[in-house]
Design a protein around this motif. Structure first.
Motif, PDB file in Angstrom:
ATOM      1  N   GLU A 135      13.553  28.166  36.562  1.00  0.00           N
ATOM      2  CA  GLU A 135      14.650  28.242  37.546  1.00  0.00           C
ATOM      3  C   GLU A 135      14.901  26.896  38.215  1.00  0.00           C
ATOM      4  N   ASP A 136      14.329  25.810  37.659  1.00  0.00           N
ATOM      5  CA  ASP A 136      14.543  24.446  38.151  1.00  0.00           C
ATOM      6  C   ASP A 136      13.988  24.229  39.555  1.00  0.00           C
ATOM      7  N   LEU A 137      12.881  24.911  39.843  1.00  0.00           N
ATOM      8  CA  LEU A 137      12.132  24.699  41.079  1.00  0.00           C
ATOM      9  C   LEU A 137      10.911  23.841  40.750  1.00  0.00           C
ATOM     10  N   GLU A 151       7.895  23.003  47.938  1.00  0.00           N
ATOM     11  CA  GLU A 151       8.684  23.512  46.818  1.00  0.00           C
ATOM     12  C   GLU A 151      10.087  22.936  46.936  1.00  0.00           C
ATOM     13  N   PRO A 153      13.819  22.977  45.259  1.00  0.00           N
ATOM     14  CA  PRO A 153      14.755  23.528  44.271  1.00  0.00           C
ATOM     15  C   PRO A 153      15.816  22.501  43.887  1.00  0.00           C
ATOM     16  N   SER A 155      19.712  21.970  41.788  1.00  0.00           N
ATOM     17  CA  SER A 155      20.914  22.710  41.390  1.00  0.00           C
ATOM     18  C   SER A 155      21.359  22.345  39.986  1.00  0.00           C
TER      19      SER A 155
END
Length: 322
Positions: A135-137, A151, A153, A155
């Motif tokens: 999830e591109d975290l 953490e 994130p 986009s």
């Protein structure tokens, strides 16, 4: 003949007598990742079969040392501590990050994360492990407490992550052909470097800190000056997306691989081909030894047993004397 030309010819000559390949078959499924430890005495491989195999390098061969079990899903990537030769960490689809110690032969820490982890990097100072999930975290883990520090994130599609050798910049490659450069530890965006016209898949910093390189879906490797953050040249002999790259210990050589049925080994200073390794299937991981010209790699090889085709699960090393 210039010194550069002499070195190039010397390297070509060297591999004419050092092209023997050794093989081990420790896994039941395909191998995603191979990586050498800091002193080059051990090689590790992570597999879809949920295990990590560790091998000892002996003069002109390598032998299986141990198999590490504990993950409940595929081991997608692994990396060793930059200076401690006994510890490595793994990223897995089971949402955990594990640290293993080869002296005690087992997992010494487990950190639970939010998603299925697909890439991992260990900071040069050894204090932090970064993992990226589907999830591109990006999760940053403090290795002294094994707790999540932050953490972050993103986009956009994050493909691979890496610190620079001085530990003060953090790089991400993305699906638009760019590298995002963040300051570390503040993680403030410093710049975006356009590296390729297509998806930027992998990134690797050379051991001496002079160069780094990226590999792309455009089938090219771009070589960069690590201090100036300037692109120096492109290497474009492969025909398929570049999945994996690795610098030799002295940064004179860079290996790159893809779905092409060869691994390209280039002279970093000019991009010229020194040699190549012919393979029977796609190659998704390559890693040069930290002290000598030995290249570990793993291909997506299959074998037919009866009417069934299955993964071979093998690991190879190129560069032993004939």
């Amino acid at each position: 003949m210039s010194r550069s030309e002499q070195t190039f010819e010397d390297l070509k000559s060297y591999f004419r007598s050092h092209s023997k390949i050794r093989e081990q078959r420790p896994h039941m499924s395909k191998v995603h990742s191979v990586c050498w430890n800091a002193n080059g005495c051990h090689l590790a491989s992570g597999s879809f079969d949920k295990t990590v195999a560790v091998y000892a390098l002996e003069r002109d061969r390598f032998v299986k040392n141990n198999v590490f079990r504990g993950h409940t899903a595929s081991v997608d990537q692994l990396c060793w501590h930059k200076t401690n030769p006994d510890q490595f960490s793994t990223a897995s689809g089971d949402k955990t990050v594990r640290i293993w110690d080869i002296r005690v032969g087992k997992c010494v820490s487990v950190t639970n994360t939010k998603g299925e982890n697909i890439n991992i990097a260990w900071s040069p100072d050894g204090k932090t492990i970064a993992v990226g999930n589907k999830e591109d975290l990006i999760t940053f883990i403090d290795t002294r407490t094994n707790k999540i520090r932050v953490e972050e994130p993103f986009s956009f599609e994050v493909n691979e992550i890496s610190w620079n050798n001085t530990n003060d910049l953090f790089f991400l490659t993305n699906g638009m052909g760019c590298m995002h450069v963040l300051s570390y530890p503040s993680l403030e965006h410093q710049m975006t470097l356009k590296a390729h016209p297509a998806n930027c898949i992998c990134i690797e910093f050379g051991p001496t800190g002079k160069y780094f390189a990226t590999g792309s879906a455009d089938a090219q490797v771009s070589l960069w000056d690590a201090n100036e953050l300037a692109c120096l040249r492109m290497i474009s002999r492969l025909e398929w997306p570049v999945r994996t790259i690795s610098f030799s210990h002295d940064e004179r050589l860079i290996a790159s691989a893809s779905e092409d049925l060869l691994i390209d080994i280039a002279y970093t200073e000019t991009g010229e081909r020194v040699t190549d390794i012919h393979v029977d299937a796609s190659t998704f991981t390559v890693a040069w030894h930290p002290k000598q010209y030995l290249l570990a790699y793993a291909c997506d090889e299959k074998e037919t047993i009866g009417d069934r085709r299955r993964d071979v699960g093998n690991v190879k090393i190129f560069g032993f004397p004939e």
